[in-house]
Write a protein that holds these residues in place. Structure first.
Motif, PDB file in Angstrom:
ATOM      1  N   LEU A   8       0.839  -1.187   0.000  1.00 26.63           N
ATOM      2  CA  LEU A   8       0.000   0.000   0.000  1.00 26.63           C
ATOM      3  C   LEU A   8       0.882   1.247   0.000  1.00 26.63           C
ATOM      4  N   GLU A  89      -8.909  -4.290   8.618  1.00 28.28           N
ATOM      5  CA  GLU A  89      -7.471  -4.094   8.429  1.00 28.28           C
ATOM      6  C   GLU A  89      -7.243  -3.182   7.235  1.00 28.28           C
ATOM      7  N   ASN A  90      -6.329  -2.210   7.375  1.00 25.10           N
ATOM      8  CA  ASN A  90      -6.007  -1.235   6.332  1.00 25.10           C
ATOM      9  C   ASN A  90      -7.180  -0.318   5.992  1.00 25.10           C
ATOM     10  N   GLU A  96      -6.836   9.942   7.386  1.00 26.42           N
ATOM     11  CA  GLU A  96      -6.753   9.687   5.949  1.00 26.42           C
ATOM     12  C   GLU A  96      -7.975  10.231   5.227  1.00 26.42           C
ATOM     13  N   ARG A 239      -9.398  -2.542  -2.030  1.00 26.56           N
ATOM     14  CA  ARG A 239      -9.183  -1.100  -1.819  1.00 26.56           C
ATOM     15  C   ARG A 239      -9.686  -0.289  -2.991  1.00 26.56           C
TER      16      ARG A 239
END
Length: 242
Positions: A8, A89-90, A96, A239
């Motif tokens: 990422l 997760e992430n 952000e 994502r």
């Protein structure tokens, strides 16, 4: 052959991708509107040209920059992603999401100014296109709710890789089937206020449109929860959203 996971990118690169992508998107929207209006006095022809250019540009940008940042280019998409993926997760955090939204806003303003400059117009001229009628706000709520439902739905069924085509196709259709012309993007809406052209929106109409878009975001999240539940996203490209 097993696919090697792609690391990422850091937050700065993701934010840069959102800024560049949003600037490019608004440049396409405003620039194609200016060109279409200049080439044809027929509003229908101008709208057709603008909708096709906007949809194609959006699809390309999602495909190109989606692997870096998720290809949001839209605070409504960023907010729905932040809410729907919290705890994963992430998942994007508040920092952000705020950075994405700020970058999108800056990018949208830059894109509108660039489009105006490219066509030899005075950049920074406020739009005089008043879009404040209640039926337009209903249309904008519907347009944004549909976009959010599509983005979250693709994730829930494990098909986020379809986002470049699906989101572009939805926007092309929504420009025609909604009364508002489907802005469906608070950042782009602000940017379009800086273009007194076919695609512009008067500053006085901004509060109503942005409020309708935020309401549409909430409705889209609620519809996604109703239809798909709160299951975790599937697939290796989770994502990429659009």
């Amino acid at each position: 052959m097993r696919r090697t996971p792609i690391a990422l990118p850091g937050l700065s690169r993701r934010v840069a991708a959102e800024l560049v992508g949003t600037a490019a998107l608004v440049t396409v929207i405003v620039g194609s509107g200016i060109r279409a209006e200049a080439l044809s006095p027929d509003v229908g022809v101008s709208l057709l040209a603008n909708s096709l250019a906007s949809a194609i540009g959006l699809g390309i940008l999602i495909a190109l920059l989606g692997p870096l940042s998720g290809g949001h280019f839209n605070p409504a998409v960023t907010l729905c992603e932040w809410w729907a993926r919290r705890g994963e997760e992430n998942a994007p955090g508040v920092r952000e999401a705020a950075a994405y939204c700020a970058a999108q806003l800056v990018g949208a303003v830059a894109g509108a100014l660039l489009a105006e400059t490219m066509f030899g117009r005075a950049p920074g001229t406020w739009s005089t296109q008043v879009r404040s009628d209640p039926h337009l706000l209903i249309g904008e709520t519907v347009a944004t709710a549909g976009l959010v439902l599509l983005v979250l739905g693709l994730r829930r069924i494990g098909r986020p890789a379809l986002a470049p085509v699906a989101v572009a196709a939805y926007i092309a259709a929504a420009i025609w089937f909604t009364s508002s012309g489907s802005f469906a993007n608070p950042a782009a809406t602000v940017g379009r206020a800086l273009s007194d052209s076919f695609t512009g929106i008067a500053p006085g109409s901004l509060p109503g449109f942005v409020a309708a878009q935020l309401l549409g975001t909430v409705l889209g999240i609620a519809l996604a929860a109703l239809l798909y539940g709160g299951g975790e996203p599937n697939g290796p490209d989770s994502r990429r959203t659009g």
